[in-house]
Design a protein around this motif. Sequence first.
Motif, PDB file in Angstrom:
ATOM      1  N   PRO A  81       0.710  -1.164  -0.127  1.00 24.86           N
ATOM      2  CA  PRO A  81      -0.096   0.034  -0.084  1.00 24.86           C
ATOM      3  C   PRO A  81       0.928   1.270  -0.171  1.00 24.86           C
ATOM      4  O   PRO A  81       2.126   1.314   0.478  1.00 24.86           O
ATOM      5  CB  PRO A  81      -0.670  -0.121   1.392  1.00 24.86           C
ATOM      6  N   PRO A  82       0.261   2.433  -0.243  1.00 21.42           N
ATOM      7  CA  PRO A  82       1.092   3.624  -0.259  1.00 21.42           C
ATOM      8  C   PRO A  82       1.438   4.030   0.983  1.00 21.42           C
ATOM      9  O   PRO A  82       2.622   4.699   0.918  1.00 21.42           O
ATOM     10  CB  PRO A  82       0.079   4.718  -1.127  1.00 21.42           C
ATOM     11  N   VAL A  83       0.899   3.701   2.018  1.00 20.36           N
ATOM     12  CA  VAL A  83       1.199   3.973   3.351  1.00 20.36           C
ATOM     13  C   VAL A  83       1.397   2.872   4.108  1.00 20.36           C
ATOM     14  O   VAL A  83       0.339   2.081   4.037  1.00 20.36           O
ATOM     15  CB  VAL A  83       0.521   5.138   4.077  1.00 20.36           C
ATOM     16  N   LEU A  84       2.363   2.211   4.704  1.00 17.38           N
ATOM     17  CA  LEU A  84       2.557   1.178   5.225  1.00 17.38           C
ATOM     18  C   LEU A  84       1.836   1.048   6.817  1.00 17.38           C
ATOM     19  O   LEU A  84       1.731   2.087   7.409  1.00 17.38           O
ATOM     20  CB  LEU A  84       4.000   0.669   5.935  1.00 17.38           C
ATOM     21  N   ASN A  85       1.262  -0.129   7.107  1.00 22.66           N
ATOM     22  CA  ASN A  85       0.512  -0.420   8.255  1.00 22.66           C
ATOM     23  C   ASN A  85      -0.769   0.611   8.489  1.00 22.66           C
ATOM     24  O   ASN A  85      -1.016   1.193   9.781  1.00 22.66           O
ATOM     25  CB  ASN A  85       1.525  -0.157   9.557  1.00 22.66           C
ATOM     26  N   LYS A  86      -1.332   0.872   7.582  1.00 21.73           N
ATOM     27  CA  LYS A  86      -2.835   1.738   7.500  1.00 21.73           C
ATOM     28  C   LYS A  86      -3.692   0.765   6.889  1.00 21.73           C
ATOM     29  O   LYS A  86      -3.568   0.438   5.938  1.00 21.73           O
ATOM     30  CB  LYS A  86      -2.472   3.172   7.364  1.00 21.73           C
ATOM     31  N   GLY A  87      -5.090   1.146   7.287  1.00 17.74           N
ATOM     32  CA  GLY A  87      -6.027   0.796   6.415  1.00 17.74           C
ATOM     33  C   GLY A  87      -6.264  -0.670   6.473  1.00 17.74           C
ATOM     34  O   GLY A  87      -7.267  -1.152   5.697  1.00 17.74           O
ATOM     35  N   ARG A  88      -5.632  -1.467   7.210  1.00 15.38           N
ATOM     36  CA  ARG A  88      -5.841  -2.684   7.062  1.00 15.38           C
ATOM     37  C   ARG A  88      -6.049  -3.423   5.702  1.00 15.38           C
ATOM     38  O   ARG A  88      -5.285  -2.594   4.945  1.00 15.38           O
ATOM     39  CB  ARG A  88      -6.970  -3.176   7.934  1.00 15.38           C
ATOM     40  N   GLU A  89      -6.747  -4.514   5.446  1.00 13.82           N
ATOM     41  CA  GLU A  89      -6.831  -5.089   4.282  1.00 13.82           C
ATOM     42  C   GLU A  89      -7.427  -4.133   3.238  1.00 13.82           C
ATOM     43  O   GLU A  89      -7.283  -4.212   1.851  1.00 13.82           O
ATOM     44  CB  GLU A  89      -7.625  -6.503   4.504  1.00 13.82           C
ATOM     45  N   ALA A  90      -8.403  -3.077   3.567  1.00 10.58           N
ATOM     46  CA  ALA A  90      -8.818  -2.255   2.802  1.00 10.58           C
ATOM     47  C   ALA A  90      -8.237  -1.243   1.752  1.00 10.58           C
ATOM     48  O   ALA A  90      -8.209  -1.153   0.649  1.00 10.58           O
ATOM     49  CB  ALA A  90     -10.172  -1.321   3.701  1.00 10.58           C
ATOM     50  N   LEU A  91      -6.922  -0.968   2.551  1.00 10.40           N
ATOM     51  CA  LEU A  91      -6.051  -0.153   1.828  1.00 10.40           C
ATOM     52  C   LEU A  91      -5.157  -0.818   0.632  1.00 10.40           C
ATOM     53  O   LEU A  91      -4.994  -0.330  -0.552  1.00 10.40           O
ATOM     54  CB  LEU A  91      -5.215   0.640   2.500  1.00 10.40           C
ATOM     55  N   MET A  92      -5.071  -2.177   1.150  1.00 16.32           N
ATOM     56  CA  MET A  92      -4.200  -3.080  -0.046  1.00 16.32           C
ATOM     57  C   MET A  92      -5.361  -3.414  -1.193  1.00 16.32           C
ATOM     58  O   MET A  92      -5.098  -3.281  -2.124  1.00 16.32           O
ATOM     59  CB  MET A  92      -3.868  -4.358   0.754  1.00 16.32           C
ATOM     60  N   TYR A  93      -6.587  -3.544  -0.853  1.00 16.63           N
ATOM     61  CA  TYR A  93      -7.628  -3.891  -1.679  1.00 16.63           C
ATOM     62  C   TYR A  93      -7.682  -2.864  -2.771  1.00 16.63           C
ATOM     63  O   TYR A  93      -7.652  -2.985  -3.976  1.00 16.63           O
ATOM     64  CB  TYR A  93      -8.948  -4.205  -1.203  1.00 16.63           C
ATOM     65  N   LEU A  94      -7.735  -1.549  -2.160  1.00 17.20           N
ATOM     66  CA  LEU A  94      -8.083  -0.476  -2.718  1.00 17.20           C
ATOM     67  C   LEU A  94      -6.759  -0.232  -3.903  1.00 17.20           C
ATOM     68  O   LEU A  94      -7.116   0.261  -4.854  1.00 17.20           O
ATOM     69  CB  LEU A  94      -8.350   0.805  -2.098  1.00 17.20           C
TER      70      LEU A  94
END
Length: 473
Positions: free
Chosen positions: A152-165
Amino acid sequence: MAAAISKVPLLVRPRSRALFALWSAVSLYLFLYHGVPALRYHLFQISSSERPQYDFTEGLFDDTFLTAGISTTAATSDGVTTVALTAPSSPRESRIADALRDRNVTVHVVLATRAQDDVSWATDPGRLRIPGATNLRVIRYVSDAPNAPYRPPVLNKGREALMYLTYLHDFYDDLPDVAILVHAENYAWHAEPALGTSMSTMLSRFDLREVLDNDGDFEIQKKTKGPRTRLRNRVSSREPEINRRDNGLKKIDSGRHGYANLRTSWLHACPDRINTTRTPEESVKQEEPYMRDAFLANFGLGDLFSQQEGQGQQQVEVPEILAGTCCSQFAVSRAAVRSRPRSQYKRSQDFLATTPWSDYIAGRTWEHLWPFLFRGGARDCPVEWKALCRMYGVCFASAAEQARWMDRWREREALREPLEFWQELGHPRVAARARSRMHELGDWLRTGLAAAVRRGEGVEEVGWDSVGDVYEL
């Protein structure tokens, strides 16, 4: 004389010998009666991370059965595992493959992981297969590794949602026919009990037609204030009534229109999980008071957190109720993803990356937003037994039969507590009774599940859509 006695070793004295013998006998009894059973069932059992103890599904969905007669090739590079599959392993899988043969279906399995997670269940050759997929790529996103190929663009944030998006944004122009987005764990409580709470088993039986059927053939219509038909989901007599379907989504046929949560249970989900009007004082769900602002920040007119004070959202209707099956693991078609512009995924990425809310709250809000993102509806609550049948070929005869099966499964799960090591060490008789009952229930569950699997084969023989609309009783 007294001096002479004092020089005799303590254990030689008669009274001391008697006390030592008593202590030894008690210790031996406690070890044999309490310690040995506890050690027997805990020290030498297979790790629950590999397969849960007392697994009543063993053999029904065994890897040796699922991979029989399959030739596989796999290539791994830069965090992507590409798997080519041939030779379907069961009659049901053969029928799915035949139905999709002309479509050459491509599939991405997107894993939301941490660096420490073991994802061999998905990446090792031969361990993961999806019926009807002619090409399967496993793409691993890592939330806490700055050098990971996919992150993800920011590590350790947003849980799985940020990786999905991040995946949906970055692969927007290179999407497969179906993307399946899941967590790192193979065995987890939010996987389906009727499939051994195993994600690999769920995917090995997942019917891609559930999201490919009439792919993208749906339309959004304006909200109306007309009366709604109210139904009762009879899967459990404890479930309250729900709306037949959200008025914002016009149903064309019995398909799921490009999006299906992999979980079918209504537990912690449907029919009215989130009320966006509740305040922190009124709600017991931590993310619920934040849902209205989260909805506006992702779908309203502008960025909620960058506006000047006093400038609220305009001309945006926030649904009062948000509901969908739990836990952010789902399949989505290319057309459903592209029903939103690419900028939507960037906007939602930015929301999760910049929100002042805690990571827990921000990530949890997105568990309730996926149905609206892909289907335009605030609720997505398919009938449980129908969804289980259509998606996985596990077909109970009725909603009531599945409800009975789930009641027995919950009873069995409750028996795990007295079987914990320290509990069993202190109360071996209670543990023995719990273990006996657990095996008894396991036999009952296995018999019912085997019948449901056989019935699923019969359903396939008369037509995949014989179960009918998953939103209709």
